[in-house]
Scaffold this motif. Structure first.
Motif, short mmCIF file in Angstrom:
data_model
loop_
_atom_site.label_atom_id
_atom_site.label_comp_id
_atom_site.label_asym_id
_atom_site.label_seq_id
_atom_site.Cartn_x
_atom_site.Cartn_y
_atom_site.Cartn_z
N ALA A 100 36.21 38.74 41.83
CA ALA A 100 35.72 40.09 42.17
C ALA A 100 34.25 40.22 41.82
CB ALA A 100 36.55 41.15 41.44
N PRO A 101 33.38 39.49 42.49
CA PRO A 101 31.95 39.52 42.13
C PRO A 101 31.30 40.88 42.31
CG PRO A 101 32.30 38.35 44.20
CD PRO A 101 33.64 38.59 43.60
N VAL A 102 31.65 41.59 43.37
CA VAL A 102 31.05 42.92 43.61
C VAL A 102 31.48 43.90 42.52
CG1 VAL A 102 30.91 44.86 45.20
CG2 VAL A 102 30.90 42.51 46.09
N TRP A 103 32.79 43.92 42.22
CA TRP A 103 33.29 44.79 41.16
C TRP A 103 32.61 44.48 39.84
CZ3 TRP A 103 35.64 43.60 36.56
CH2 TRP A 103 36.20 44.68 35.85
N LEU A 104 32.47 43.20 39.51
CA LEU A 104 31.84 42.80 38.24
C LEU A 104 30.40 43.30 38.18
CD1 LEU A 104 32.01 41.17 35.60
CD2 LEU A 104 31.26 39.16 36.90
N ALA A 130 37.42 47.55 31.05
CA ALA A 130 37.03 47.64 32.45
C ALA A 130 38.12 47.10 33.36
CB ALA A 130 35.72 46.88 32.68
N VAL A 131 38.74 46.00 32.97
CA VAL A 131 39.80 45.39 33.78
C VAL A 131 41.03 46.29 33.84
CG1 VAL A 131 41.45 43.49 33.84
CG2 VAL A 131 39.03 43.01 33.49
N TRP A 132 41.33 46.98 32.74
CA TRP A 132 42.51 47.85 32.70
C TRP A 132 42.22 49.29 33.15
CZ3 TRP A 132 43.70 43.29 30.40
CH2 TRP A 132 45.03 42.89 30.47
N ALA A 133 40.99 49.55 33.59
CA ALA A 133 40.68 50.89 34.09
C ALA A 133 41.44 51.14 35.40
CB ALA A 133 39.17 51.01 34.33
N PRO A 185 43.99 45.64 40.67
CA PRO A 185 45.15 45.22 39.84
C PRO A 185 45.23 43.71 39.66
CG PRO A 185 45.80 46.90 41.42
CD PRO A 185 44.40 46.50 41.78
N VAL A 186 44.74 42.93 40.62
CA VAL A 186 44.85 41.49 40.54
C VAL A 186 44.11 40.94 39.33
CG1 VAL A 186 42.81 41.02 41.97
CG2 VAL A 186 44.67 39.34 41.86
N LEU A 187 43.10 41.65 38.86
CA LEU A 187 42.32 41.16 37.73
C LEU A 187 43.17 41.04 36.47
CD1 LEU A 187 38.96 43.14 38.16
CD2 LEU A 187 39.65 40.94 39.15
N ARG A 188 44.16 41.92 36.34
CA ARG A 188 45.00 41.89 35.15
C ARG A 188 46.00 40.75 35.15
NH1 ARG A 188 44.06 47.43 36.07
NH2 ARG A 188 45.89 47.77 37.39
N THR A 189 46.10 40.05 36.28
CA THR A 189 47.02 38.91 36.37
C THR A 189 46.33 37.58 36.10
OG1 THR A 189 46.65 38.55 38.75
CG2 THR A 189 48.32 40.19 38.12
N LEU A 190 45.01 37.59 35.94
CA LEU A 190 44.28 36.34 35.72
C LEU A 190 44.58 35.78 34.33
CD1 LEU A 190 40.79 37.37 37.19
CD2 LEU A 190 42.60 36.06 38.32
#
Length: 367
Positions: free
Chosen positions: A178-182, A228-231, A236-241
């Motif tokens: 998620a480069p844009v989100w980051l 930030a990831v849990w916001a 949602p996929v970020l929390r599965t990494l």
């Protein structure tokens, strides 16, 4: 791990010639080596280490490495790297110039065995007393040179490296997924300055105050990333990494978030005696603690990674699943992956043949 009685090995002639050419006046490592053989014998470790089983590095040699890494403020991984690239360390260890060193995990196991048998004082107090007499380790002021401090200081350096590396791993994963989100959520330029280079490549601070400050910075960055990831607005996929899950567990294991008298949030290192231990399901067990080190082997482009026994099984399996081009051998429970060959512990000859099949083509290419 069974360590046979060896003592310090003789210094190869070529290693001695090159070392004295590079260090005409000698170095700390060389000075310690020239007299260390008179200080310790492997028999001192007989209570903690068996005399049966496959030979390993000598106890005297591991004691030497532990003290050198303490005096130079090095983590286990950095100490293992020094054993490969530093000529004066090769001299101190009695290694050939072409020697490839050892795996850094052996240092942690060595210290753990000493502590388990209450032998950390017996061994290192004797060595450090000699170092003080020779002026190699300061004896005055506030500096502590007792053996317990050596073990604790080296352990803290490794924890500091793990904390920083876990943040860096998450940043790398988020930059891909998620480069844009980051970029929109975090201060990427500042984080890039801090984590652009592997923490294992840093010269970590020698001052305890500076180490505490750096540990706090790592903790603050970890907490900011996790929040930030849990916001609710985060994908949602970020929390599965897996790196994110690992960072969460390391943060819970390492830090404690409290408030001060003014109600401001404070993050500090967790002290087991004062703060207790984290919930059992969030403690660092085999996979969480070992995966960064297995991944480091992958990043070094090792031709083959071999795992023996249950301790690294899950970490190696995870690394194999995410690195299909890397070849693995697992001795233990079978794993059904194309890049993994599994063998039962009793079939040692098959393991040896499999390793040779990988090693021989690489050797012929070099020649």
């Amino acid at each position: 791990m069974s360590l046979q009685v060896k003592g310090l090995p003789e210094i190869p002639e070529e290693t001695a010639r090159v070392a004295w050419s590079a260090f005409p006046k000698g170095s700390l490592a060389m000075s310690v080596r020239d007299q260390l053989g008179k200080v310790f014998a492997d028999e001192l470790f007989a209570e903690a280490f068996g005399v049966r089983g496959a030979p390993g590095l000598s106890r005297a040699l591991l004691s030497l490495v532990t003290v050198l890494q303490f005096t130079e403020d090095l983590t286990d991984r950095q100490a293992a790297t020094m054993a490969v690239r530093a000529i004066d360390w090769k001299y101190a260890m009695g290694m050939e110039l072409s020697a490839t060193g050892f795996d850094d995990s052996v240092l942690a196991r060595f210290r753990a065995r000493l502590v388990e048998h209450g032998m950390e004082r017996l061994v290192f107090d004797r060595l450090l007393e000699w170092c003080r007499e020779q002026g190699l380790v300061g004896a005055g002021g506030r500096q502590r040179t007792d053996s317990t401090h050596v073990i604790s200081a080296v352990r803290d350096l490794n924890r500091l490296e793990l904390a920083g590396e876990s943040v860096r791993a998450v940043l790398e994963a988020l930059a891909v997924v998620a480069p844009v989100w980051l970029a929109e959520t975090m201060n990427v330029p500042e984080l890039a300055l801090r984590y652009g280079e592997r923490v294992s490549g840093w010269k970590l601070p020698s001052s305890q105050v500076k180490r505490e400050r750096l540990a706090t910075v790592f903790g603050q960055d970890a907490l900011a990333l996790l929040r930030a990831v849990w916001a609710p607005t985060a994908p949602p996929v970020l929390r599965t990494l897996e790196p994110v899950a690992l960072l969460r567990r390391i943060t819970v294991q390492t830090y404690l978030v409290t408030t001060d008298a003014r109600g401001r949030e404070v993050i500090r290192k967790r002290e087991a005696e004062q703060d207790g231990v984290p919930p059992g399901h969030l403690r660092l067990w085999g996979t969480a603690a070992s995966l960064p080190y297995v991944n480091s082997l992958v990043q070094r482009h090792c031709g083959l990674i071999v795992s023996v026994g249950p301790d690294l099984h899950d970490a190696v399996t995870t690394a194999a699943r995410h690195n299909p081009r890397q070849q693995f051998i697992i001795v233990g429970s079978p794993v059904k992956l194309a890049n993994v060959r599994s063998f039962p512990p009793a079939d040692q000859s098959a393991v040896i043949r499999a390793i040779r099949q990988v090693a021989e083509p690489r050797s012929s290419r070099r020649t």
